[in-house]
Design an enzyme around this catalytic site. Structure first.
Site, PDB file in Angstrom:
ATOM      1  N   HIS A  60       6.531  -3.859  -8.698  1.00 56.13           N
ATOM      2  CA  HIS A  60       7.511  -4.708  -8.000  1.00 56.13           C
ATOM      3  C   HIS A  60       7.805  -5.886  -8.921  1.00 56.13           C
ATOM      4  O   HIS A  60       6.903  -6.683  -9.201  1.00 56.13           O
ATOM      5  CB  HIS A  60       6.928  -5.209  -6.667  1.00 56.13           C
ATOM      6  CG  HIS A  60       6.612  -4.094  -5.717  1.00 56.13           C
ATOM      7  ND1 HIS A  60       7.497  -3.653  -4.763  1.00 56.13           N
ATOM      8  CD2 HIS A  60       5.515  -3.304  -5.592  1.00 56.13           C
ATOM      9  CE1 HIS A  60       6.964  -2.648  -4.079  1.00 56.13           C
ATOM     10  NE2 HIS A  60       5.751  -2.420  -4.565  1.00 56.13           N
ATOM     11  N   HIS A 232       0.600   5.387  -3.829  1.00 57.87           N
ATOM     12  CA  HIS A 232      -0.669   4.660  -3.615  1.00 57.87           C
ATOM     13  C   HIS A 232      -1.594   5.254  -2.534  1.00 57.87           C
ATOM     14  O   HIS A 232      -1.822   4.652  -1.486  1.00 57.87           O
ATOM     15  CB  HIS A 232      -0.427   3.189  -3.325  1.00 57.87           C
ATOM     16  CG  HIS A 232       0.717   2.850  -2.396  1.00 57.87           C
ATOM     17  ND1 HIS A 232       0.899   3.438  -1.183  1.00 57.87           N
ATOM     18  CD2 HIS A 232       1.738   1.964  -2.527  1.00 57.87           C
ATOM     19  CE1 HIS A 232       1.968   2.938  -0.599  1.00 57.87           C
ATOM     20  NE2 HIS A 232       2.503   2.052  -1.396  1.00 57.87           N
ATOM     21  N   ASP A 305       1.008  -0.516  -8.714  1.00 64.23           N
ATOM     22  CA  ASP A 305       1.618  -1.128  -7.526  1.00 64.23           C
ATOM     23  C   ASP A 305       1.622  -2.650  -7.700  1.00 64.23           C
ATOM     24  O   ASP A 305       1.338  -3.408  -6.755  1.00 64.23           O
ATOM     25  CB  ASP A 305       0.913  -0.722  -6.225  1.00 64.23           C
ATOM     26  CG  ASP A 305       1.750  -1.068  -4.992  1.00 64.23           C
ATOM     27  OD1 ASP A 305       2.915  -1.499  -5.148  1.00 64.23           O
ATOM     28  OD2 ASP A 305       1.245  -0.923  -3.864  1.00 64.23           O
TER      29      ASP A 305
HETATM   30  O1  DOR Z   1       0.600  -4.389  -1.054  1.00 62.49           O
HETATM   31  C1  DOR Z   1       1.790  -4.099  -1.068  1.00 62.49           C
HETATM   32  N1  DOR Z   1       2.707  -4.939  -1.617  1.00 62.49           N
HETATM   33  N2  DOR Z   1       2.192  -2.968  -0.492  1.00 62.49           N
HETATM   34  C2  DOR Z   1       3.492  -2.681  -0.294  1.00 62.49           C
HETATM   35  O2  DOR Z   1       3.782  -1.657   0.250  1.00 62.49           O
HETATM   36  C3  DOR Z   1       4.530  -3.631  -0.739  1.00 62.49           C
HETATM   37  C4  DOR Z   1       4.037  -4.510  -1.811  1.00 62.49           C
HETATM   38  C5  DOR Z   1       4.927  -5.697  -2.026  1.00 62.49           C
HETATM   39  O3  DOR Z   1       6.144  -5.526  -2.220  1.00 62.49           O
HETATM   40  O4  DOR Z   1       4.421  -6.828  -2.087  1.00 62.49           O
HETATM   41 ZN    ZN Z   2       4.608  -0.753  -3.843  1.00 60.79          ZN
END
Ligand code: DOR
Ligand code: ZN
Length: 427
Positions: A60, A232, A305
């Site tokens: 992200h 994940h 992730d």
């Molecule tokens: O821990 C997470 N953070 N899981 C998610 O599904 C989204 C992600 C985020 O965008 O911060």
């Molecule tokens: Zn994610």
């Protein structure tokens, strides 16, 4: 034949010390150490391990919209320092990446800040504004340059809509990455449901919130004979379903993250919001199942992730703090701890972080043979470093590793023959 334009001296490759000759973005040859090469740029590898450039299939990067958490420039800087040659960036930005305009913007920002890489591959939203109500313009996203489609962060609970998404995505030749979570079972949860959530009086997410959705995706993939990539994966029950599906020849692939291979729900004790992540950290038994699954290839790839958040957001009560762990800076060191403990071997890391993700997301192959693209990194396994906010290149300092000393350090990252990161602190 033209001469090399870069020589990396003293790199350890498959047990041999070699000099890597790079020419016009390709590996020209592995020369015996000391062979007198022509005049060109030279970098001393100091005996560090040569690895193929890593691919992170799930990050992200927060731009557009949440640049205070991370932006594309800082995210790619963290990727470069982490040894990555490419990252796939999820669509939960603001606006959501559900249009060519956003995809193009992301690609432009990446090119502007990192013209030579690491490459950013946008992941388009499966549904408009990630709302799960109607499909996003998938063909437009594909044409604009999305390499995959996903509603990551906002699982698609409507199975009919998910079915249509899989069918369209397959026509476009794009993989679908599915975040497996039943929204009803997960509502309000801030950690794993189990012993620790009971002790702490926190609402937990049961493993079945994930595995129920995993089972749905497997059945759908089998019925449609279409591929689905599961994001994940965090628990044993999901692993067992994936193993069953693979035995049946269902076109399922799956990923997990270093944090699910190393840490348990115990990490949340003391209301540690840095360990709050979705899906949540589970139990020692889940960790054991995941370790076996990555070793055996039941889980195909590792991803970070990477979910950067600002300090003030994590410095909040457990219920209010956002989910996520910043992962690009620490990924390879955390993975190396698995090698040190005999859970994985070096070649597993190459498979899980490079070969398999390149296959799953149709990125260019890289086996580091002469003629292959010069995408590689040097990793010093004997170095150690202490994780501090200052040393992390990501804007997101939200990792439970803060203050810990980790093994192994990336010294050099070459993408397409270009040096995108070089640790100049090494003489
Ligand atoms: O821990 C997470 N953070 N899981 C998610 O599904 C989204 C992600 C985020 O965008 O911060
Ligand atoms: Zn994610």
């Amino acid at each position: 034949m033209s001469g090399p334009d870069l020589i990396v001296n003293n790199a350890l490759w498959q047990g041999d010390m070699v000099d890597v000759w790079v020419d016009q973005g390709r590996i020209l040859r592995f020369a015996p150490v000391g062979e007198v090469g022509p005049v060109c740029r030279k970098i001393d590898g100091h005996g560090a391990l040569l690895l193929p450039g890593l691919v992170d299939g799930h990050v992200h990067l927060r731009e557009p919209g949440f640049e205070y958490k991370e932006d594309i420039a800082s995210g790619l800087a963290a990727a470069a320092g982490g040894g990555f040659r490419a990252v796939l960036a999820m669509a939960n930005t603001n606006p959501v990446n559900d249009s060519a305009a956003v995809t193009t913007f992301m690609l432009d920002q990446a090119f502007r800040s990192h013209p030579h890489g690491p490459l950013l591959h946008p992941v388009g939203a499966l549904t408009r504004n990630l709302e799960g109500q109607e499909l996003a313009p998938l063909a437009e996203l594909s044409e604009a340059g999305c390499k995959a489609l996903s509603n990551d962060g906002m699982p698609v609970s409507n199975p009919d809509l998910f079915r249509r998404a899989l069918e369209y995505a397959s026509d476009l030749g794009l993989p679908v990455i599915d975040h497996c979570e039943d929204p009803h079972l997960a509502t309000g949860a801030v950690m794993n449901e189990g012993r620790v959530s009971g002790l702490m009086g926190l609402k937990g997410q049961p493993v079945v919130a994930e595995s129920l959705h995993v089972a749905r995706d497997i059945l759908m993939a089998e019925y449609l004979n279409l591929p689905v990539h599961l994001a994940h994966i965090s628990c044993r029950q999901s692993v067992e379903l994936i193993a069953w599906a693979k035995q049946r020849g269902v076109r399922i692939t799956a990923e997990t993250c270093p944090h699910y291979l190393l840490w348990t729900e115990d990490m949340v004790e003391g209301y540690n919001t840095l360990a709050k992540v979705n899906p949540p950290l589970r139990t020692a038994d889940d960790v054991e199942a995941l370790r076996q699954a990555v070793r055996q290839g039941i889980i195909d790839i590792l991803v970070t992730d990477h979910a950067p958040h600002a300090d003030h957001e994590k410095e909040a009560p457990m219920d209010d703090a956002p989910n996520g762990i910043s992962g690009l800076d620490t990924a390879l060191s955390l993975s190396w701890t698995l090698v040190q403990r005999g859970i994985l071997v070096l070649d597993d890391l190459c498979r899980l972080w490079s070969r398999r993700p390149a296959e799953i997301f149709s990125l260019r192959k890289n086996s580091l043979a002469p003629g292959d693209p010069a995408d590689f990194l040097l990793f010093d396994p004997d170095a150690t470093w202490t994780v501090t906010p200052q040393i992390l290149r990501s804007k997101g300092k939200n990792t439970p590793c803060l203050g810990q000393t980790l093994p192994g350090r990336v010294r050099l990252n070459v993408v397409d023959g270009h040096t995108v990161f070089h640790d100049a602190t090494v003489p």
